[in-house]
Design a protein around this motif. Structure first.
Motif, PDB file in Angstrom:
ATOM      1  N   THR A 242       0.826  -1.207   0.000  1.00 21.93           N
ATOM      2  CA  THR A 242       0.000   0.000   0.000  1.00 21.93           C
ATOM      3  C   THR A 242       0.861   1.258   0.000  1.00 21.93           C
ATOM      4  O   THR A 242       0.552   2.225  -0.709  1.00 21.93           O
ATOM      5  CB  THR A 242      -0.950  -0.025   1.215  1.00 21.93           C
ATOM      6  N   GLU A 264      -9.799  -3.172   0.567  1.00 23.06           N
ATOM      7  CA  GLU A 264      -8.772  -3.012   1.594  1.00 23.06           C
ATOM      8  C   GLU A 264      -9.300  -2.123   2.728  1.00 23.06           C
ATOM      9  O   GLU A 264     -10.486  -1.915   2.859  1.00 23.06           O
ATOM     10  CB  GLU A 264      -7.490  -2.460   0.965  1.00 23.06           C
ATOM     11  N   ARG A 265      -8.390  -1.586   3.529  1.00 24.56           N
ATOM     12  CA  ARG A 265      -8.783  -0.896   4.767  1.00 24.56           C
ATOM     13  C   ARG A 265      -9.450   0.468   4.535  1.00 24.56           C
ATOM     14  O   ARG A 265      -9.000   1.243   3.696  1.00 24.56           O
ATOM     15  CB  ARG A 265      -7.544  -0.660   5.627  1.00 24.56           C
ATOM     16  N   GLU A 268      -7.079   3.463   5.318  1.00 22.26           N
ATOM     17  CA  GLU A 268      -6.094   3.818   4.285  1.00 22.26           C
ATOM     18  C   GLU A 268      -6.681   4.817   3.297  1.00 22.26           C
ATOM     19  O   GLU A 268      -5.975   5.680   2.781  1.00 22.26           O
ATOM     20  CB  GLU A 268      -5.618   2.559   3.543  1.00 22.26           C
ATOM     21  N   ASP A 332      -5.405  -1.464  -5.451  1.00 24.54           N
ATOM     22  CA  ASP A 332      -4.927  -2.085  -4.206  1.00 24.54           C
ATOM     23  C   ASP A 332      -6.138  -2.679  -3.495  1.00 24.54           C
ATOM     24  O   ASP A 332      -6.917  -1.940  -2.940  1.00 24.54           O
ATOM     25  CB  ASP A 332      -4.252  -1.023  -3.330  1.00 24.54           C
TER      26      ASP A 332
ATOM     27  N   ARG B 350       0.994  -0.414  12.456  1.00 30.63           N
ATOM     28  CA  ARG B 350       1.059   0.367  11.220  1.00 30.63           C
ATOM     29  C   ARG B 350       0.723   1.833  11.442  1.00 30.63           C
ATOM     30  O   ARG B 350       1.020   2.666  10.606  1.00 30.63           O
ATOM     31  CB  ARG B 350       0.070  -0.176  10.199  1.00 30.63           C
TER      32      ARG B 350
HETATM   33 MG   LIG Z   1      -1.960  -2.952   2.007  1.00 28.44          MG
END
Ligand SMILES: [Mg+2]
Ligand SMILES: Nc1ncnc2c1ncn2[C@@H]1O[C@H](COP(=O)(O)OP(=O)(O)O)[C@@H](O)[C@H]1O
Lengths: 588, 459
Positions: A242, A264-265, A268, A332, B350
């Motif tokens: 990412t 995905e998240r 993000e 992604d 993260r």
């Molecule tokens: Mg990722």
């Protein structure tokens, strides 16, 4: 037309609904499902029975409820207003959904992709009376400080332009007409539509021949991607897929960036939304967001819309390509797209191939990446556009034999292999220099205006790779028999490789300066590292003790060179003089 | 009018097929009355014309086709919420288990929740002090983050989660804090340990528990984390509380999901888990976060045991792909009696960079953890080399790093489960450990910071 065909639900299994009495429907027609009018798409037809993938949660839906065909395939709206937007997988603007529904995404809202109220200043670029064909540019809208939006004649429309005037228009207002030879009038608007599963046409495909500069040293100098090229970034979780995608979206020298957050998240995407407007494009000095279109269908959003998101994204990207721009699309992650495909396929009770993926997985992946390319756009004026695709792949357990990785490697031309081992050593980007590759490396030299400099960069890149391969062999020997047993020359190789890895390949995405390195600065840093190497070898030849070379103060300057601001580029070049001075001082 | 059906045609695994049903809806819940008059609960997994497939939370044991009555309730599974849920204990599907009265619900919420609009999220960036050095110092947790603990059979994840629940605070703010605990298939002892721990500190008043033990019906576990998150969403986003959700153990949850998938004869993915495991887990984990315009937050600590300590097993693997980092427990450190045995090198938060620095923790935090991490990584290598070649074979340099690694494990990592360190204590301890190196060796730390914080320059 399949419009208004209306049937009844007979089966609901998760995101897939089966309806009867749908005779006359076509594959990929969009339908409205149930009393709540959920949005769905026909993905299978057996007689008058249609299987539908539904883009919204199907809880509470049951047999007997109606299904109505809209008569149109899943399409995106193309026109001014795309830039800086954030959409879900089927182009619903998430900011407007938020205003309407609050924090959570609820069902049954069909907000159009382009705002209907915004007025855009339109300037014609052709005269009335001009004969036009599909793809011809008729005028422009300055959509953002970074993007001049070209308004094109929709595909298939031919005739003479009439009534085209400058002015302020919404995307639905008529800006002019095209009158065909048969007298048929077609209204021109700022907006057109395109079915997402059909690639947009171009006049001619060309081979990519120019590097897309990313400001990421390991990418540009060692494994570059081309304008119109394809790349993939596979790696286990936490290795930096990412971050690589975000870095490219930020710094790539493309005109338009389409970023697809696919399964995905959520955080993000929030990160992108908060950070991009603050970042300044190094090429233009404008906020980066002014050239970006975002699509976010996060992992908790419906899977069918996740499946569609990749197509929605690529169609928007193709549309900008057709204006003659260089466009970069990041997805992604493509693995989540493949998984969505698998889930739908399972519910359709299709015969599975490997790992439960449908047999057409490879074909779908290939045709997705085939939509990348450098092209001569249709229509006049004559122009070239390029669409590059960079896909992240998330193999289970980081295992590269995974079906999605393998199918992707079949088609892409650049492979950035992320290694868990490197990530754990906090070597970022964790791109493995020994296994990654790029088929576009021969174009690296043309990035420089100065031909000699370009040739030299290509040579330095090649030499560095040779050294790094030697390092791997030498490391093996050292492991077996100890560091003392290798020659001073080989120890110099090891030291230089350490410097290449730590001072050049390693790049901190979160450091203000280090996050982006111009190609000229890349050249200077690499040149300094290799200059020290050359001078070191020469000194060893004249009998200088290797450890004295390794202890040179100038090495710290090299280590810090990536943090020197672009404005002080001369300082990086100046390091080579310091090397010469300090080397001379060593006694032999 | 609820229609009652006595038309069960098939029972297999945790599933049941009912025929001749009219108007059934996907996802709706059902009441099932079995022959002996007892009640069970189920949920519709598929409707095919008049045939309905139902998953039964309490399992199918003792159910026969003939005498079973099924009522379709016309709504998805719900949990009744109100501030009164604080201090209560429920079973895995949300029924009171503490002998207390039924909760008078202010409203009933669908336990499946809805996806959060990414545009509605607020980025997690507020530092949570857990009092555990390996987390605060090296892998800082922030409000709204989902940070799992990857553990293994026999490792002390219960102790560390209890410590987190006890100690986690956002400093300098008098906000209301709550703990929501979901137990899925864990032992009575493990659950009781947690409850006792909360009771001792009085935190139980601000806790909501959903308990499904190892001997409770396995299929209930499908509902348990969703019950817990529904309670958490209510407390966080309607009552404005800072909620810490602990989900223990997600491996058991995944096994329940696998059991249903197998009964449905779905094509199995890796190790028999269904292909949609990623998506299913995401609909749980992604419910953590902060929302624009709301005061509360949901911070999530899922706990999972890695079969054979294998990080590539589908449960840790897919979890790691969704969560914002992972804290990994080390069997080797545990054997050395280092507690909590956090495996520093493969652990990662993260969001660490978002929650630290000058206004949040201290200006030296980032440089310091980079240096500690690098030095420990080097020391670990030396430790390993020493076990192969013997300590004498190490260079003086390597010996120093090995000594550092030993000290680091003994003092920084090891702190026990009851020492609550402030972030300053953790940071200063880091400096103290680094003082065994020459300043010039500390390449990852800004020279100015060394001058300011290295013990010998202080005071
Ligand atoms: Mg990722
Ligand atoms: N170029 C980089 N510079 C600094 N840190 C990085 C870089 N790339 C990755 N990281 C670190 O690794 C973590 C995981 O990266 P991420 O891209 O989210 O991994 P993935 O998408 O492969 O799971 C990030 O949170 C960050 O801490």
């Amino acid at each position: 037309m399949s419009e208004n065909i209306s049937g009844k639900i007979v089966k609901v299994a998760g995101p897939v609904v089966v309806a009867e009495e749908m005779g006359g429907s076509r594959m990929y027609d969009v339908v409205r499902v149930g009393e709540e009018n959920l949005i769905g798409e026909i993905v299978e037809l057996h007689g008058d029975c249609a299987s539908i993938q539904v883009y919204e949660d199907t809880v509470g839906i049951g047999p007997g409820e109606k299904v109505v065909n809209t008569g149109a395939p899943l399409s995106v709206e193309l026109g001014p207003g795309l830039i800086s937007s954030i959409y879900d997988g089927i182009q619903r603007p998430l900011d407007q959904l938020y205003d309407l529904q609050g924090s959570y995404i609820k069902r049954g809202s069909a907000i159009p992709g382009l705002n209907r109220e915004t007025k855009w200043e339109f300037k014609p670029t052709i005269e009335n009376g001009t004969k036009v064909f599909g793809g011809d540019i008729v005028g422009e809208v300055q959509e953002s400080t970074l993007l001049l939006h070209k308004i094109m004649v929709p595909a298939g429309v031919t005739g003479t332009v009439e009534g085209l005037n400058a002015g302020s228009f919404t995307v639905e207002e008529v800006i002019g007409n095209v009158v065909g030879d048969d007298g048929n009038r077609t209204e021109l608007k700022l907006m057109q539509k395109w079915a997402v599963r059909t690639p947009r046409m171009s006049k001619k495909r060309l081979a990519p021949n120019e590097i897309l500069v990313t400001g990421q040293r390991v990418v540009d100098a060692f494994f570059p991607i081309a304008k119109g090229g394809t790349a993939c970034v596979p790696g286990p979780f936490g290795t930096g897929k990412t971050v690589v995608q975000h870095q490219l979206a930020k710094w790539v020298n493309a005109d338009v960036v389409v970023y697809v957050g696919c399964g995905e998240r959520g955080n993000e995407m929030t990160d992108v939304l908060m950070e991009f407007p603050e970042l300044i494009d190094p090429h233009s000095g404008e906020p980066l967001m002014k050239r970006v279109v975002l699509l976010a269908n996060t992992s908790d959003m419906p899977v069918a819309a996740r499946e569609a998101s990749v197509y929605t994204g690529i169609t928007i990207a193709e549309y900008f390509r057709d204006m003659g721009y260089s466009v970069a699309l990041m997805a992604d992650s493509t693995s989540r797209w493949a998984e969505a495909m698998r889930e739908i396929s399972t519910r359709l009770e299709e015969m599975p191939a490997e790992e439960g993926y449908p047999a057409y997985l490879g074909a779908r992946i290939a045709s997705f990446y085939e939509r990348a390319g450098r092209v001569v756009c249709t229509g006049s004026p004559n122009r070239e556009g390029a669409l590059s695709i960079i896909g992240a792949v998330s193999p289970p357990g980081g295992d590269l034999s995974d079906s999605v990785v393998q199918a992707t490697l079949h088609v892409v031309k650049v492979f950035w292999s992320l290694q868990g081992r490197l990530a754990q050593q906090r070597h970022f980007p964790a791109i493995d220099w020994l296994t990654s590759y790029s088929f576009y490396k021969q174009y690296l030299k043309d990035v420089f205006e100065d031909v000699d400099k370009g040739e030299e960069m290509a040579k330095m890149s090649q030499l560095s790779m040779i050294l790094l391969e030697q390092e791997a062999e030498l490391a093996e020997i050292v492991r077996l028999v100890g560091a003392e047993s290798i020659s001073a020359k080989d120890r110099m190789v090891l030291e230089t490789c350490k410097s290449i890895r730590e001072d050049f390949l390693h790049q901190n995405a979160f450091h203000k300066v280090d996050t982006h390195t111009s190609i000229d600065k890349q050249y200077e840093i690499l040149k300094s590292i290799l200059h020290l190497h050359e001078q070191g070898l020469a000194a060893i030849k004249r009998g200088v003790e290797a450890s004295e070379i390794f202890a040179l103060k100038v090495r710290e300057e090299i280590a810090r060179s990536s943090f020197i601001p672009e404005k002080e580029l001369a300082k990086v070049a100046g390091i080579r003089d310091t090397i010469d001075v300090q080397m001379k001082a060593l006694s032999s | 009018m609820l229609k009652e059906y006595q038309t069960v045609s098939e029972i297999y695994g945790p599933l049941m097929l009912v025929e001749g049903v009219e108007g059934a809806k996907y996802g709706e819940i059902v009441d099932i009355e079995i022959g002996d008059g007892s009640m069970r609960h189920g949920q519709i997994l598929q409707v095919d014309r008049d045939k309905v497939m139902v998953q039964i939370f309490e399992g199918t044991e003792g159910i026969d086709a003939e005498n079973t009555k099924v009522r379709f309730l016309g709504k998805p599974m719900e949990f009744g919420v109100s501030p009164d849920i604080l201090g209560r204990v429920f079973d895995g599907i949300g029924k009171p288990k503490d002998g207390g009265p039924a909760v008078i619900a202010k409203k009933r919420m669908n336990i499946n929740g809805n996806p959060i609009n990414p545009y509605a999220r607020n980025f997690p960036n507020q530092f949570i002090q857990t009092g555990i050095s390996t987390i605060d110092g090296l892998n800082p947790l922030v409000r709204g983050q989902k940070l799992p603990i990857f553990s293994g059979a026999g490792l002390p994840h219960d102790e560390i989660t209890a410590q987190l629940a006890r100690q986690a605070t956002v400093r300098g703010e008098g906000e209301s804090f709550a703990v929501v605990f979901a137990a899925m298939g864990i032992t009575f002892e493990a659950a009781q340990f947690f409850i006792d721990d909360l009771t001792d500190t009085g935190a139980i008043e601000r806790a909501v528990m959903f308990i499904n033990l190892a001997n409770d019906p396995a299929i209930e576990r499908i509902a348990t984390p969703r019950m817990a998150l529904t309670a958490a969403e209510y407390l966080a986003f309607e009552e404005g509380m800072q909620v810490l959700v602990i989900l223990n153990d997600m491996t058991n949850y995944c096994e329940a999901l696998r059991e249903i998938s197998a009964a449905r004869k779905e094509v199995p993915g890796r190790r028999g888990y269904p292909g949609y495991l990623y998506t299913d887990l995401a609909t749980i984990y992604e419910r953590a976060g902060r929302l624009k315009g709301k005061d509360g937050s949901i911070t999530m600590i899922p706990v999972l045991t890695m079969p054979e300590d294998d990080k590539t097993h589908p449960v840790p693997d897919l979890t790691g792909y969704i969560t914002e980092g992972q804290i990994i427990m080390s069997r080797a450190l545990h054997r050395k009696s280092i507690s909590p045995p956090v495996d520093v090198l493969p652990s990662l938060s993260r969001l660490k960079d978002k929650g630290i620095g000058e206004d949040k923790t201290r200006e030296d935090h980032a440089d310091l953890y980079n240096q500690l991490y690098a030095a420990y990584a080097r020391g670990k290598e030396a430790q390993e080399l020493a076990t192969i070649l013997g300590e004498a074979a190490l260079s003086p340099e390597d010996q120093k790093y090995m000594k550092f690694a030993d000290e680091f494990e003994a003092r920084y990592i090891s702190q026990g489960y009851y020492e609550n360190r402030t972030i300053e204590v953790t940071l200063d301890l880091g400096w103290e450990l680094l003082s065994m190196f020459d300043d010039s060796e500390l390449k990852r730390i800004d020279v100015e910071l060394i001058k300011k914080y290295m013990p010998k320059f202080r005071k």
